[in-house]
Design a protein around this motif. Sequence first.
Motif, PDB file in Angstrom:
ATOM      1  N   GLU A 123      59.177  67.880  24.848  1.00  0.00           N
ATOM      2  CA  GLU A 123      58.556  67.114  25.216  1.00  0.00           C
ATOM      3  C   GLU A 123      57.214  67.660  26.131  1.00  0.00           C
ATOM      4  O   GLU A 123      56.247  67.037  26.638  1.00  0.00           O
ATOM      5  CB  GLU A 123      59.475  66.213  26.329  1.00  0.00           C
ATOM      6  CG  GLU A 123      60.581  65.694  25.815  1.00  0.00           C
ATOM      7  CD  GLU A 123      60.412  64.349  25.372  1.00  0.00           C
ATOM      8  OE1 GLU A 123      59.397  63.610  26.063  1.00  0.00           O
ATOM      9  OE2 GLU A 123      60.953  63.721  24.463  1.00  0.00           O
ATOM     10  N   THR A 124      57.178  68.981  26.508  1.00  0.00           N
ATOM     11  CA  THR A 124      56.426  69.762  26.981  1.00  0.00           C
ATOM     12  C   THR A 124      54.927  69.909  26.332  1.00  0.00           C
ATOM     13  O   THR A 124      54.063  70.318  26.663  1.00  0.00           O
ATOM     14  CB  THR A 124      56.828  71.093  27.303  1.00  0.00           C
ATOM     15  OG1 THR A 124      57.338  71.715  26.411  1.00  0.00           O
ATOM     16  CG2 THR A 124      58.287  70.960  28.388  1.00  0.00           C
ATOM     17  N   LEU A 125      55.211  69.771  24.923  1.00  0.00           N
ATOM     18  CA  LEU A 125      53.963  69.879  24.193  1.00  0.00           C
ATOM     19  C   LEU A 125      52.977  68.615  24.322  1.00  0.00           C
ATOM     20  O   LEU A 125      53.299  67.653  24.399  1.00  0.00           O
ATOM     21  CB  LEU A 125      54.297  69.786  22.597  1.00  0.00           C
ATOM     22  CG  LEU A 125      54.892  70.993  22.191  1.00  0.00           C
ATOM     23  CD1 LEU A 125      55.227  70.787  20.468  1.00  0.00           C
ATOM     24  CD2 LEU A 125      53.755  71.921  22.292  1.00  0.00           C
ATOM     25  N   ASP A 126      51.928  69.063  24.673  1.00  0.00           N
ATOM     26  CA  ASP A 126      50.828  68.096  24.795  1.00  0.00           C
ATOM     27  C   ASP A 126      50.125  67.560  23.516  1.00  0.00           C
ATOM     28  O   ASP A 126      49.088  68.008  23.212  1.00  0.00           O
ATOM     29  CB  ASP A 126      49.485  68.588  25.790  1.00  0.00           C
ATOM     30  CG  ASP A 126      48.571  67.442  25.867  1.00  0.00           C
ATOM     31  OD1 ASP A 126      48.976  66.340  25.949  1.00  0.00           O
ATOM     32  OD2 ASP A 126      47.520  67.877  26.423  1.00  0.00           O
ATOM     33  N   GLU A 127      50.854  66.695  22.686  1.00  0.00           N
ATOM     34  CA  GLU A 127      50.581  66.327  21.402  1.00  0.00           C
ATOM     35  C   GLU A 127      50.675  64.796  21.194  1.00  0.00           C
ATOM     36  O   GLU A 127      51.893  64.335  21.520  1.00  0.00           O
ATOM     37  CB  GLU A 127      51.539  67.177  20.426  1.00  0.00           C
ATOM     38  CG  GLU A 127      50.852  67.410  19.026  1.00  0.00           C
ATOM     39  CD  GLU A 127      51.963  68.016  18.141  1.00  0.00           C
ATOM     40  OE1 GLU A 127      51.782  69.363  18.191  1.00  0.00           O
ATOM     41  OE2 GLU A 127      52.508  67.773  17.469  1.00  0.00           O
ATOM     42  N   ALA A 128      49.760  64.326  20.673  1.00  0.00           N
ATOM     43  CA  ALA A 128      49.772  62.792  20.615  1.00  0.00           C
ATOM     44  C   ALA A 128      50.731  62.508  19.349  1.00  0.00           C
ATOM     45  O   ALA A 128      50.754  63.055  18.400  1.00  0.00           O
ATOM     46  CB  ALA A 128      48.605  62.175  20.403  1.00  0.00           C
ATOM     47  N   PRO A 129      51.489  61.434  19.618  1.00  0.00           N
ATOM     48  CA  PRO A 129      52.354  60.940  18.026  1.00  0.00           C
ATOM     49  C   PRO A 129      51.429  60.631  17.200  1.00  0.00           C
ATOM     50  O   PRO A 129      50.246  60.166  17.351  1.00  0.00           O
ATOM     51  CB  PRO A 129      53.308  59.675  18.871  1.00  0.00           C
ATOM     52  CG  PRO A 129      52.476  59.329  20.116  1.00  0.00           C
ATOM     53  CD  PRO A 129      51.797  60.749  20.589  1.00  0.00           C
ATOM     54  N   LEU A 130      51.950  60.752  15.888  1.00  0.00           N
ATOM     55  CA  LEU A 130      51.270  60.554  14.638  1.00  0.00           C
ATOM     56  C   LEU A 130      51.595  59.088  14.011  1.00  0.00           C
ATOM     57  O   LEU A 130      52.904  59.191  13.730  1.00  0.00           O
ATOM     58  CB  LEU A 130      51.069  61.709  13.792  1.00  0.00           C
ATOM     59  CG  LEU A 130      50.222  61.793  12.687  1.00  0.00           C
ATOM     60  CD1 LEU A 130      48.797  61.588  13.188  1.00  0.00           C
ATOM     61  CD2 LEU A 130      50.316  63.101  11.962  1.00  0.00           C
ATOM     62  N   ASP A 131      50.842  58.247  14.045  1.00  0.00           N
ATOM     63  CA  ASP A 131      51.306  56.779  13.480  1.00  0.00           C
ATOM     64  C   ASP A 131      50.799  56.592  12.147  1.00  0.00           C
ATOM     65  O   ASP A 131      49.806  57.055  11.981  1.00  0.00           O
ATOM     66  CB  ASP A 131      50.783  55.765  14.361  1.00  0.00           C
ATOM     67  CG  ASP A 131      51.227  55.771  15.637  1.00  0.00           C
ATOM     68  OD1 ASP A 131      50.877  56.310  16.637  1.00  0.00           O
ATOM     69  OD2 ASP A 131      52.184  54.616  15.837  1.00  0.00           O
ATOM     70  N   ILE A 132      51.593  56.083  11.269  1.00  0.00           N
ATOM     71  CA  ILE A 132      51.203  55.771   9.945  1.00  0.00           C
ATOM     72  C   ILE A 132      51.823  54.328   9.392  1.00  0.00           C
ATOM     73  O   ILE A 132      52.817  54.044   9.893  1.00  0.00           O
ATOM     74  CB  ILE A 132      51.378  56.724   8.755  1.00  0.00           C
ATOM     75  CG1 ILE A 132      50.453  56.375   7.718  1.00  0.00           C
ATOM     76  CG2 ILE A 132      52.724  56.562   8.433  1.00  0.00           C
ATOM     77  CD1 ILE A 132      49.413  57.378   7.236  1.00  0.00           C
ATOM     78  N   VAL A 133      50.961  53.372   8.934  1.00  0.00           N
ATOM     79  CA  VAL A 133      51.514  52.167   8.502  1.00  0.00           C
ATOM     80  C   VAL A 133      51.376  52.207   7.148  1.00  0.00           C
ATOM     81  O   VAL A 133      50.215  52.398   6.457  1.00  0.00           O
ATOM     82  CB  VAL A 133      50.851  50.815   9.194  1.00  0.00           C
ATOM     83  CG1 VAL A 133      51.264  49.711   8.510  1.00  0.00           C
ATOM     84  CG2 VAL A 133      50.782  50.906  10.401  1.00  0.00           C
ATOM     85  N   ALA A 134      52.416  51.755   6.353  1.00  0.00           N
ATOM     86  CA  ALA A 134      52.526  51.784   4.884  1.00  0.00           C
ATOM     87  C   ALA A 134      52.837  50.456   4.154  1.00  0.00           C
ATOM     88  O   ALA A 134      53.980  50.213   4.546  1.00  0.00           O
ATOM     89  CB  ALA A 134      53.591  52.861   4.237  1.00  0.00           C
TER      90      ALA A 134
END
Lengths: 220, 127
Positions: free
Chosen positions: A192-203
């Motif tokens: 959780e401490t990582l400042d990283e945006a979630p990666l979304d994909i729609v297939a």
Amino acid sequence: MKRVASSHSPRSRGFTLLEMLLAMALTALLLGMLSAGVYAVVNDWRDESVGLDDTLDRTLVVLQLERALIAAFPHSYVDPERLSRHVYFEGDESSLSFVSAVSPQRSTGLTGWRLESDAEGLNLRLTPAFADSPDVRFEELEPSALLPGYRATFRYLLQRSPDEKEWLDEWRGAEQQSLPIAVHLVLTPLDETLDEAPLDIVAPIRAWRHAEIEPVVPVN
Amino acid sequence: MRSNERNRGFTLIEVLVALTITGMALGGLFAVIGGSKRLAWRAEDALIRTAQVRGLINQAQLDDTQGELPPAFELDGLDLEAGIEFDDPADRTMQGTTQKLRGYVLRNASGDVVTSGSYWVELDLPE
């Protein structure tokens, strides 16, 4: 007499101990500073290349899963207990099992994919899809780590009617007798401490209907 | 006199020139390393952006093919707009046309074009 005087002239008498010590101290200081700088830069560069590799892995995994999901196939099998025919596509929030026309090994025929997200990361099991349910063969396989350190979340798009669509948290192919028209996959870092945006994909899944089996739309 | 000149050591100017050259060489080395680090950052951003754009385009394509759908996700500062208008495909007598191209333009928050292209849309939806 003259030669002796010249050899003892102050110009050619060599360095004193103090001069030598001073020069060596300065040299050591400069070398130390330089090596500290190089060490910091190399360390930094290694971190950077590890980060780049991670991002590359993550993107490749997402795009590969997207490709596999787009090519998802309405594979059907006969349930030996009830002797009824079912479409195979079982998914919930953290795991998904489906049959796809593509495989990472580029093997011919259909491939069963099982994705599972646990405390370690995202795991994958692959098996050729035959006439029976791929579940049996999944159980015999050891999962391999696909993307350690990330959690995958799945959602499934249900078409109730051409005008009404809804994102569901789980999909039971055996009951719904069809595939969702799209799958939404989100990759979030477990740390959780990582400042990283979630990666979304729609297939989008084009072959969401079986040729013969009628889809069953679940009630609200 | 000559031997005196030989042994007099370096002048201040000579030392300064030598130091400057050393400094420039080291500076160049560090600049190259720093530059490749920036390149790595840019590559990381580009990779993530590729996956994000792919997701957005899939979503738009699904929206156009299957009719209105609740959006699965949105990206801050990225806006997908209609792009080039393509002509409707000509009618064919033997086999009807089933797909047409639709253009898109992706803009960021400041209105700059991130990428543009086109995708296929189904014309006749299955019942």
